[in-house]
Design an enzyme around this catalytic site. Structure first.
Site, short mmCIF file in Angstrom:
data_model
loop_
_atom_site.label_atom_id
_atom_site.label_comp_id
_atom_site.label_asym_id
_atom_site.label_seq_id
_atom_site.Cartn_x
_atom_site.Cartn_y
_atom_site.Cartn_z
N GLU A 140 8.04 26.79 20.04
CA GLU A 140 8.76 25.22 20.05
C GLU A 140 9.61 25.45 21.11
OE1 GLU A 140 11.55 23.15 16.87
OE2 GLU A 140 11.11 24.94 16.72
N LYS A 152 9.19 15.86 16.70
CA LYS A 152 9.41 16.61 15.32
C LYS A 152 10.10 15.58 14.42
CE LYS A 152 11.30 21.04 13.75
NZ LYS A 152 12.11 22.17 14.23
N CYS A 203 7.47 24.09 13.37
CA CYS A 203 8.49 24.94 12.62
C CYS A 203 8.98 24.52 11.25
CB CYS A 203 9.67 24.97 13.51
SG CYS A 203 10.55 26.62 13.16
N SER A 243 33.02 57.27 16.60
CA SER A 243 34.17 57.77 15.89
C SER A 243 34.00 58.88 15.35
CB SER A 243 34.59 56.50 14.91
OG SER A 243 33.27 56.43 14.07
#
Length: 714
Positions: A45, A114, A175, A359
């Site tokens: 896309e 789209k 999509c 850490s």
């Protein structure tokens, strides 16, 4: 065997606004598709400008440069004798649309906008684009003059139509349209479309691939047809990693699949299918009765056949082959997805490496191991002679002109680009210091160990000099306010030191440039607000910010064996602690005690709040059902109220949250994904009152035996 057609789809590592690079990758994918005999190629896309342009889609420049790039594709030798489906924004009648442009031999056949836009979660397509609402209708689109001159066309069809070749029919689905209840492929299939293309910009999320594959299978299982799924791959400029995995399906079966995580910039997936298999699958009377009454799509005709008629393609036909879809475990997804994202971010930011304050706890350990996983992927690609990866690695490692340097050893490459530092105080233990050192040695990082007590003391003394009050820890008789302030001093000074060391360590090692600082706050701690604002959670980017503590532990267990790092067992068995308060014979700071809830509980709260869209009251009612067998309604009520109280008063911290790799559906990232207020009514008085009233009215079943519970239910 009837009509054999070779089709190709792809995953491309496109980058927002990188028009030159995007063009190169598009042409490369077309070239590879043609080499494999494909007559149809589908790309991701918005592949020309890159999917992640965001508000740049509103700029005329983005549309202009997209047309200029398309002109180069139309004029290229690569794009001849093949139908190509490419994506870019198009302005039609002053409205911006997200479009697919179907081209063949220097001509534009169709511009298909789209129709159903993605506008939830991380997606904001309605901010930039307008959906095409004239279904099964087209209009005339007047082309820019540069395109008219090139193609000889003044106008082309724009809208919801399909492309008809001599031997089959092609329909476009974009999509999000696949995920809608009334997907376009349904009506297109009933009107005779046999090949569906889907161009996506779909990001990675843990455990998401199953949903995507199931949707693609379902799209052609009842309907019949060939489905080509293309996707973006890589980091194109923000928090998302697009996880590729291009797919080809026929009649509900996956027959070809690309990689989900890869350092490849271009990956083409192809298959030879027999279109007669689609026609045979559709020979069902109930389906045909619906098809006979289906509304008609306009067909844009192209005078070519997708099938070649070559007999040797019979041996390549994939329609009937057994194929097993590859799914990664969540632990593998964590090892690969964030590692690929870090590599893209590192090479595209043109910095010299990463810096992580270690850490000795599991979170910073996970961040470090993900960087090591990145180095492993780079080494694997280098051993395959990947020219792009080797070139990027040489530049990052400070050897751009050394043609003999090949980053084939992950530990050696890690020593060049990864820097770690243990920043201890009088509250730190020997155990955490030793674990940090051992981890650095195991993965090969350039490790520094320091004590910062002089800095902490200087700040504390400055406050005492100005105010006449010297703050004390709670274990030494101080108030809660003093205790918290003294913890925050240590945390924030670590952030200051992290940026200083990240800026100067390359200089110390005789190199130029700087390092990116990585954060190590997990998604659960961010949700709860269990972090100090502007401490080491403040960094340039955070590869674990969208991952739960539970999943991170599983990942470390996986990496211990998969990466041969036995030192990780010490991190798994250690009690999570911030080590910001003095350790005494009777007190050792522990994270879950400090938070008042477990990490597993936080994951539950997070999913109910975000995914199930629960407020305090509905969260309580759901948890009474789920936890009522071992907790009383009052106990559940207290847990829910504590979570929402801490969530609300710490929500402001999310406004400054370090950009984090998006991996979890309940991420509290305020910058894009989880948009909510950061100032809430104190203690949710109305909601908490309703919870208390219901908790008092409900019977306590937490002490009932399983048989008694069953009787109550019956």
């Amino acid at each position: 065997m009837g009509h054999l057609i070779t089709v190709a789809t792809c995953s491309l590592n496109q980058w927002a606004l990188d028009f030159d690079g995007n063009l190169e990758r598009i042409l490369s994918s077309i070239r590879i598709a043609k080499e494999r005999g494909a007559t149809l190629r589908v790309g991701p896309e918005l592949e020309i400008p890159g999917y992640g342009c965001l508000d740049h889609f509103l700029e005329g420049d983005t549309v202009l440069h997209s047309w200029e790039t398309l002109a180069k594709i139309l004029a290229s030798e690569e794009a001849t004798d093949i139908v190509c489906d490419v994506g870019m924004p198009v302005i039609h009648k002053n409205v911006i649309y997200n479009c697919r442009i179907i081209i063949h031999n220097g001509k534009i056949l169709l511009i298909r906008p789209k129709m159903w836009l993605a506008n939830n979660g991380n997606y904001r397509e309605l901010r930039y684009f307008t959906p095409w609402m004239k279904h099964r209708q087209t209009e005339e689109h007047y082309l820019p003059r540069m395109i008219q001159k090139l193609t000889g066309q003044v106008k082309v069809p724009f809208g919801d139509a399909v492309v008809s070749t001599i031997d089959t029919c092609i329909g476009v689905e974009l999509c999000e349209e696949l995920f809608t209840p009334a997907s376009p492929h349904i009506l297109m299939g009933l009107d005779g479309v046999e090949i569906f293309t889907n161009s996506s910009g779909s990001h990675h999320e843990l455990r998401k691939l199953h949903t995507r594959v199931d949707m693609i299978r379902e799209a052609t299982l009842k309907m019949g047809g060939v489905y080509l799924y293309a996707n973006q791959q890589g980091c194109d400029g923000d928090r998302l990693y697009y996880d590729g995995c291009a797919l080809i399906a026929i009649n509900g079966r996956i027959i070809a699949q690309g990689s989900q995580f890869s350092l490849n910039d271009v990956e083409v997936v192809s298959a030879t299918i027999d279109i007669e298999d689609v026609r045979a699958h559709r020979a069902v009377m109930s389906r045909n009765m619906q098809a006979a009454s289906a509304e008609r799509y306009q067909r844009i005709e192209v005078p070519m056949a997708l099938s070649s008629g070559l007999l040797d393609e019979i041996y390549d036909a994939a329609s009937q082959r057994a194929f097993q879809v590859k799914y990664h475990t969540p632990e593998e997804e964590i090892a690969l997805g964030p590692a690929c994202w870090l590599w893209d971010y590192l090479r595209r930011s043109r910095t010299q490496g990463y810096f992580v304050p270690l850490s000795g706890g599991i979170d910073s350990c996970a961040t470090a191991v993900i960087v090591y996983s990145m180095c492993r992927l780079v080494a694997e690609a280098a051993r395959r002679a990947d020219k792009q990866v080797i070139s990027d690695a040489r530049r990052i490692a400070g050897e751009p002109d050394d043609s003999s340097y090949i980053p084939s050893d992950p530990k050696e490459f890690c020593s060049r680009i990864f820097h770690t530092c243990y920043m201890g105080t009088e509250n730190s233990s020997a155990e955490t210091r030793n674990r940090a050192k051992a981890l650095g040695e195991s993965i090969g990082s350039y490790h520094v160990d320091l004590n910062m007590d002089t800095l902490v003391t200087a700040v504390r003394n400055l406050f005492a000099l100005v105010t006449g009050v010297k703050p004390k820890f709670r274990v030494h008789g101080g108030s809660n306010a003093e205790n918290l302030a003294l913890q925050n001093i240590q945390a924030r000074l670590r952030m200051v030191l992290a940026y200083m060391f990240a800026q100067l360590l390359p200089f110390v090692r005789g190199k130029t440039g700087g390092l990116l600082v990585l954060g190590s706050a997990n998604v659960d701690e961010s949700l709860r607000g269990y972090l100090t604002k502007y401490d080491c959670s403040s960094a340039d980017i955070n590869p674990i910010g969208g991952i739960s503590k539970t999943d991170l532990k599983k990942f470390i267990g996986h990496a211990m064996t998969a990466f041969d790092l036995p030192v990780l067992n010490d991190f798994l068995t250690a009690v999570p602690t911030a080590e910001l308060e003095p350790i005494t014979e009777s007190y050792v700071q522990a994270d879950e005690v400090d938070m008042g809830m477990t990490y597993d509980e936080l994951s539950v709260f997070g999913r109910l709040r975000k995914v199930d869209k629960c407020g305090p009251y509905s969260m309580f009612t759901k948890l009474v059902h789920e936890w009522g067998s071992f907790l009383s309604p009052t106990q559940i009520a207290e847990k829910v109220k504590l979570f929402y109280f801490e969530y609300a008063r710490n929500r402001h911290k999310m406004t400054t949250l370090t950009p984090s790799y998006h991996a979890e559906s309940y991420s509290p990232d305020d910058n894009r994904f989880d948009l909510r207020p950061f100032l809430y009514p104190a203690r949710f008085p109305f909601q908490f009152r309703k919870i208390d009233d219901l908790a008092d009215a409900l019977p306590d079943r937490s002490n009932l035996s399983p048989s008694e519970l069953k009787t109550k239910v019956e």
